[in-house]
Design an enzyme around this catalytic site. Structure first.
Site, short mmCIF file in Angstrom:
data_model
loop_
_atom_site.label_atom_id
_atom_site.label_comp_id
_atom_site.label_asym_id
_atom_site.label_seq_id
_atom_site.Cartn_x
_atom_site.Cartn_y
_atom_site.Cartn_z
N HIS A 214 -5.38 22.45 29.07
CA HIS A 214 -3.82 21.61 27.45
C HIS A 214 -4.03 21.57 26.31
CE1 HIS A 214 -1.53 18.11 26.48
NE2 HIS A 214 -0.22 19.14 26.83
N HIS B 205 -0.50 20.85 17.58
CA HIS B 205 0.50 19.60 19.12
C HIS B 205 1.65 18.87 17.32
CE1 HIS B 205 1.90 15.90 21.12
NE2 HIS B 205 2.17 17.22 22.00
O1 G3P Z 1 3.52 21.77 27.41
C1 G3P Z 1 3.24 20.96 28.19
C2 G3P Z 1 2.71 19.54 27.82
O2 G3P Z 1 1.89 20.06 26.79
C3 G3P Z 1 3.87 19.14 27.19
O3 G3P Z 1 3.41 17.93 25.97
O4 G3P Z 1 3.42 16.77 23.80
O5 G3P Z 1 1.18 17.98 24.79
O6 G3P Z 1 2.57 19.20 24.07
P1 G3P Z 1 3.08 18.71 24.51
CA CA Z 2 2.22 21.55 24.99
#
Ligand code: G3P
Ligand code: CA
Length: 328
Positions: free
Chosen positions: A40, A82
């Site tokens: 992530h 992000h």
């Molecule tokens: O993409 C999975 C997760 O990343 C969703 O949350 O806000 O971290 O993009 P975010």
């Molecule tokens: Ca994400």
């Protein structure tokens, strides 16, 4: 046995064999998305998120997929970031103070490439700070693809259209780039697409009909506005299925985050009943893993090293990799 009974039995056996073959094909298709370690934003606990060191570290550790949030510059370049503005993860307040609240779409790539996307990490994580993180640049998707393809083994990409309403047509742009780079329907380049947006899912399904797609879930948005109930969740899952999603990406209340728990028992039961694979977000601790890995099929993690340990997959240490990569 008379001949008609023999023929009848033969027919039944053939049907069963075909059915079994179809099932095992299904399973092998899903191998790309089962028990998968999804890095992530790269490896954000040890390097500035969504920058080259973060992704290189996750790749060298052995992540199956590199996750990225995609946005688009004023001059139409897809980049990995992000947040909806650049304040948290760059020095925009120093370089363009009057535009600190502006979205990515107000900046050209040349402007974004002037920003330091690494020093903030050193300030926030003095124990993990490295000189080489200073001056890291925002990555383009093309640069992320180069990382995924380098180093002998192609690492998968798990790409999110982030706030796609701010970037109309981003799904087509993404298709054009991935097609040009031979990432669409290529068994040697594992690709999964993800989105929170129902509109974006529809468009992704038009361009990437045969690519696995994950419908991300967040409480109080889209179908779950007003809070998740069995009816609302059922509607969301039916919509996802009708629009090509085979994976669901629910948040859960982890040890280090305060997300709404969309991995309650009845919810997990419903995801499975509707035939979805489950890729929850985000795994940060051993406690998260113990509780939620057994309920899921793949995991978005900020700690690729921890998740690999859970799966008993060997890897080098974080420090050894960063030093080998020259990030000292
Ligand atoms: O993409 C999975 C997760 O990343 C969703 O949350 O806000 O971290 O993009 P975010
Ligand atoms: Ca994400």
């Amino acid at each position: 046995m008379n001949s008609s009974k023999f023929l009848y039995n033969l027919l039944i056996i053939s049907i069963l064999l075909c059915f079994n073959k179809a099932l095992s094909q299904d399973k092998s298709e899903f191998q790309n998305v089962k028990n998968t370690v999804i890095a992530h934003r790269g490896m954000p606990r040890h390097a500035p998120e969504e920058t080259a060191p973060s992704y290189w570290l996750a790749k060298k550790l052995g992540a199956d997929y590199l996750e990225a949030d995609l946005q688009r510059t004023k001059d139409s370049v897809l980049i990995c970031l992000h947040d909806s503005n650049l304040k948290r993860t760059t020095n925009i307040l120093e370089l363009f103070p009057d535009r600190a609240d502006s979205p990515v779409s107000d900046f050209t790539l040349d402007e974004l490439k002037q920003l330091d996307a690494g020093s903030w990490f050193n300030k926030e994580n003095p124990d993990k700070a490295r000189d080489a993180f200073k001056g890291q640049r925002i990555l383009t998707l093309e640069e992320l693809i180069e990382i995924a393809e380098s180093g002998g083994q192609v690492t998968g990409l798990y790409l999110e259209t982030k706030k796609p309403e701010l970037f109309p047509g981003i799904e087509k742009d993404l298709y054009k780039l991935l097609e040009q780079k031979s990432w669409v329907n290529n068994p040697n380049k594992k690709l999964i697409l993800q989105t929170f947006s129902t509109k974006s899912l529809v468009l992704l399904n038009q361009y990437f009909a045969d690519t696995p797609k994950c419908m991300l879930l967040w409480n109080d948005e889209e179908f779950l506005t007003g809070g998740a109930t069995p009816d609302k969740l059922k509607q969301a899952l039916a919509f996802g299925k009708a629009n090509g999603a085979t994976i669901v990406g629910p948040s859960f209340k982890g040890e280090m985050n305060d997300y709404y728990n969309l991995m309650k028992k009845w919810m997990v039961k419903m995801y499975h009943k509707e035939g979805y694979l489950i890729h929850p977000y985000t795994f940060d601790t051993k406690k998260d893993e113990k509780e939620y890995v057994p309920l899921s099929d793949g995991q978005f993690t900020n700690r690729t090293d921890l998740l690999l340990d859970y799966y008993k997959r060997s890897h080098e240490t974080v420090n050894a990799i960063l030093n080998e990569l020259g990030y000292e």
